[in-house]
Each structure stands twice: as structure tokens, then as C-alpha cells.
Design an enzyme around this catalytic site. Structure first.
Site, mmCIF file in Angstrom:
data_model
loop_
_atom_site.group_PDB
_atom_site.id
_atom_site.type_symbol
_atom_site.label_atom_id
_atom_site.label_comp_id
_atom_site.label_asym_id
_atom_site.label_seq_id
_atom_site.Cartn_x
_atom_site.Cartn_y
_atom_site.Cartn_z
ATOM 1 N N GLU A 189 38.895 49.103 48.532
ATOM 2 C CA GLU A 189 39.737 48.856 47.361
ATOM 3 C C GLU A 189 39.475 49.927 46.305
ATOM 4 O O GLU A 189 38.528 49.805 45.517
ATOM 5 C CB GLU A 189 39.422 47.478 46.767
ATOM 6 C CG GLU A 189 39.731 46.323 47.685
ATOM 7 C CD GLU A 189 40.087 45.081 46.885
ATOM 8 O OE1 GLU A 189 41.178 44.549 47.118
ATOM 9 O OE2 GLU A 189 39.300 44.666 46.029
ATOM 10 N N GLY A 235 45.788 40.751 45.717
ATOM 11 C CA GLY A 235 45.577 39.999 44.483
ATOM 12 C C GLY A 235 46.891 39.481 43.929
ATOM 13 O O GLY A 235 47.414 38.440 44.345
ATOM 14 N N GLY A 236 47.472 40.243 43.005
ATOM 15 C CA GLY A 236 48.677 39.819 42.292
ATOM 16 C C GLY A 236 49.770 39.226 43.173
ATOM 17 O O GLY A 236 50.299 38.147 42.866
ATOM 18 N N GLY A 289 45.413 45.963 40.622
ATOM 19 C CA GLY A 289 46.138 45.346 39.528
ATOM 20 C C GLY A 289 46.908 46.344 38.671
ATOM 21 O O GLY A 289 47.376 46.011 37.591
ATOM 22 N N GLU A 327 35.532 43.868 40.541
ATOM 23 C CA GLU A 327 35.441 43.123 39.274
ATOM 24 C C GLU A 327 34.052 42.500 39.116
ATOM 25 O O GLU A 327 33.532 42.386 38.006
ATOM 26 C CB GLU A 327 36.553 42.057 39.217
ATOM 27 C CG GLU A 327 37.918 42.714 38.975
ATOM 28 C CD GLU A 327 39.108 41.993 39.593
ATOM 29 O OE1 GLU A 327 38.987 40.793 39.928
ATOM 30 O OE2 GLU A 327 40.168 42.636 39.742
ATOM 31 N N ASN A 334 43.565 37.094 47.408
ATOM 32 C CA ASN A 334 42.470 36.957 46.448
ATOM 33 C C ASN A 334 43.073 36.387 45.164
ATOM 34 O O ASN A 334 43.717 37.112 44.408
ATOM 35 C CB ASN A 334 41.831 38.335 46.198
ATOM 36 C CG ASN A 334 40.746 38.264 45.132
ATOM 37 O OD1 ASN A 334 40.353 37.180 44.700
ATOM 38 N ND2 ASN A 334 40.258 39.422 44.707
ATOM 39 N N LYS A 385 41.515 35.334 42.609
ATOM 40 C CA LYS A 385 40.697 35.612 41.417
ATOM 41 C C LYS A 385 40.558 34.339 40.581
ATOM 42 O O LYS A 385 40.460 33.262 41.150
ATOM 43 C CB LYS A 385 41.293 36.793 40.633
ATOM 44 C CG LYS A 385 41.563 37.992 41.547
ATOM 45 C CD LYS A 385 41.889 39.259 40.819
ATOM 46 C CE LYS A 385 42.111 40.373 41.847
ATOM 47 N NZ LYS A 385 42.292 41.679 41.256
ATOM 48 N N SER A 396 47.039 46.737 44.799
ATOM 49 C CA SER A 396 48.496 46.720 44.613
ATOM 50 C C SER A 396 49.279 46.668 45.926
ATOM 51 O O SER A 396 50.313 47.329 46.070
ATOM 52 C CB SER A 396 48.947 47.908 43.748
ATOM 53 O OG SER A 396 48.364 47.816 42.459
ATOM 54 N N HIS A 414 33.286 42.459 45.088
ATOM 55 C CA HIS A 414 34.582 42.913 44.568
ATOM 56 C C HIS A 414 34.317 43.802 43.344
ATOM 57 O O HIS A 414 33.360 43.566 42.608
ATOM 58 C CB HIS A 414 35.439 41.699 44.186
ATOM 59 C CG HIS A 414 36.841 42.088 43.832
ATOM 60 N ND1 HIS A 414 37.174 42.598 42.601
ATOM 61 C CD2 HIS A 414 37.985 42.076 44.559
ATOM 62 C CE1 HIS A 414 38.466 42.874 42.586
ATOM 63 N NE2 HIS A 414 38.988 42.569 43.768
HETATM 64 P P1 PGA Z 1 45.839 43.562 43.394
HETATM 65 O O1 PGA Z 1 44.304 43.090 43.573
HETATM 66 O O2 PGA Z 1 46.535 43.298 44.693
HETATM 67 O O3 PGA Z 1 46.368 42.733 42.275
HETATM 68 O O4 PGA Z 1 45.794 45.024 43.071
HETATM 69 C C1 PGA Z 1 43.618 43.330 44.757
HETATM 70 C C2 PGA Z 1 42.199 42.867 44.617
HETATM 71 O O5 PGA Z 1 41.619 42.993 43.540
HETATM 72 O O6 PGA Z 1 41.599 42.342 45.586
#
Ligand code: PGA
Length: 255
Positions: free
Chosen positions: A170, A237-238, A176, A102, A9, A11, A216, A100
Site C-alpha cells: 500500500e 478502503g473507501g 484515501g 495508519e 478495510n 477502518k 484507492s 497498516h
Molecule cells: P483506500 O484505502 O482504498 O481508501 O485508499 C486503502 C487502505 O487504506 O487499506
């Protein structure tokens, strides 16, 4: 046996001009694996919409799918700034993230809207990867199961069948933050989600349903997560922004 899904992802990161360099490096690092032969693993990249076409061109012929990060619940019309399922399908997109945290938090997406989006995407042959998860406050108040059940229920009301739907669990507190749910904690919730699907659509549908974990996920914890009975992959994500990290995550996932 359910195959595994690893979905990046991105983002709101990267530009079209970054794509070629990213995938050159990423595929270079995985050259020894012969990804075409790893048919138990599905690799997806959910990229920002303006990057979809470039990304699809760059990965052509590779066993990698390019997904969207959201879409509109409406078919078409006066919805300035929105992107429709038919536009994405027309570009060849087969998967999209939906709901998601967010989107729920910053764009006030409700459970009903998320369900409408899932329904709309399925109408256009796009598989929804629907994100659910509790906040830290929910968890502290012991409301985790209630919150997740509510998120799922809106989907259950809208969707007559549970076909081609992926759930991404999630926990919001793990996104994050560098804090991952332990593999055991995640497994417990995945098993609860599978149980909810089973009680609405039957055990057979539930056993076929992919449920992936996000929050994470990194090269160092992917193996343990994937060893859990009900964890069918990860939404990353990251660690998906760096070709070095994501390639090492994929390598560890294949084990
Ligand atoms: P993250 O994000 O791996 O940076 O925690 C995951 C996501 O929001 O899908």
C-alpha cells in the site's frame, strides 16, 4: 495458481446496526454470481473489533471471512485498550490486517512491533495481512525499495517460514487520496516484494505467497490491477464502505 483475495478495510467506520443492511444489499447485488462457486476468489471484511461478532453472525453460511484490523503483540496482561490474538481466535477470526500505514503513522507502530504482531497472530492460527509501502517522500528520494526491504526484513528475521502470510503493498501516497499507483507501477513493486521473499525463503514459497495491492482501488481500476502477474488481490478502503461500489468491484474482479 494463487487465488485472488479481495479484502475490505472498513477502518473506523460503521456500527453494529449498519451490518445487516450492508450485507443484505451487498449480497443482493451479487446474487447472480453464485459466490460459493467462485473458488478462485477469497472475500474478506476487516471490520472494527466491536463489530466482529455481529458481522460473523450476519455473514454465516456465506463465502466471506470477517477479519480484524490489528491486534496486540502481547499474549495477555495489563495492556488497557488492546485486543489479543487469542481473543480474536476465540471469536473465530482467521485473518487480520497488521501494520497498516495508519497504525504506523498515528500509533507509531515500528517494523519490529509489526513483526511481533505477525508472529503472535500466526501463533494463534490467524493469518496476518502485513501492510508495507513507501511515502511520497520515500518515492521522490528513490528510497522506495530500501524502505520496503526494511519493512520486510523485520518480518524475515522473526518468521522461520513464509507460510500463511499475506503482504499488502500500500503506497502511502495512494491511500484515501484517489491517486492509484498505475497497474505497471504496482506490478513492479509486487515483483520486487516477491523477489525479496524468494531470496529469504526460496522461490517455491515466494510463488505461493499472496501479495495484494491497496490504495484507492475502485471498481474502475480493479480489473487492470488484477491482470498483473504479481498482483493477487486488493485491500480496499473507501470503495468498500458502499455495498454498491464494493459489489461492483467484486463483479469486475471476477470479470
Ligand atoms: P483506500 O484505502 O482504498 O481508501 O485508499 C486503502 C487502505 O487504506 O487499506
Amino acid at each position: 495458481m494463487r487465488s485472488k483475495i479481495l479484502a475490505a478495510n472498513w477502518k473506523m467506520n460503521k456500527k453494529a446496526s449498519d451490518i445487516e443492511g450492508f450485507f443484505d444489499d451487498f449480497f443482493g447485488r451479487l446474487a447472480h454470481l453464485n459466490l460459493h462457486k467462485v473458488d478462485s476468489l477469497e472475500l474478506l471484511f476487516a471490520v472494527p473489533s466491536p463489530l466482529i461478532e455481529t458481522a460473523r453472525r450476519v455473514v454465516e453460511g456465506k463465502p466471506v471471512g470477517i477479519a480484524a484490523q490489528t491486534l496486540s503483540e502481547h499474549e495477555s496482561g495489563a495492556f488497557t485498550g488492546e485486543i489479543s490474538a487469542s481473543m480474536l481466535a476465540d471469536l473465530g477470526v482467521r485473518d487480520t490486517l497488521i501494520g497498516h500505514s495508519e497504525r504506523r503513522q498515528y500509533f507509531a507502530e515500528t517494523n519490529n512491533q509489526v513483526a511481533d504482531k505477525a508472529e503472535r497472530s500466526l501463533m494463534h492460527g490467524i493469518r496476518p495481512i502485513v501492510c508495507v509501502g513507501e511515502t511520497l517522500e520515500n518515492r521522490k528520494n528513490n528510497e522506495m525499495q530500501t524502505i520496503i526491504a526494511e519493512q520486510l526484513d523485520s518480518l524475515f528475521k522473526k518468521l522461520a517460514e513464509w507460510e500463511s502470510v499475506v503482504v499488502a503493498y500500500e503506497p502511502v501516497w495512494a491511500i484515501g487520496t484517489g491517486v492509484t499507483a498505475s497497474a505497471g507501477e504496482a506490478q513492479e513493486v509486487h515483483s520486487f516484494i516477491r523477489g525479496q521473499i524468494a531470496s529469504r525463503y526460496g522461490v517455491h514459497a515466494a510463488n505461493r505467497a499472496p501479495i495484494i495491492y491497496g490504495g484507492s482501488v475502485k471498481p474502475s481500476n480493479i480489473s487492470e490491477l488484477l491482470q498483473q502477474k504479481d498482483i493477487d488481490g486488493a485491500l480496499v478502503g473507501g470503495a468498500s464502505l458502499s455495498p454498491v461500489d464494493f459489489a461492483s468491484l467484486v463483479t469486475n474482479a471476477i470479470g
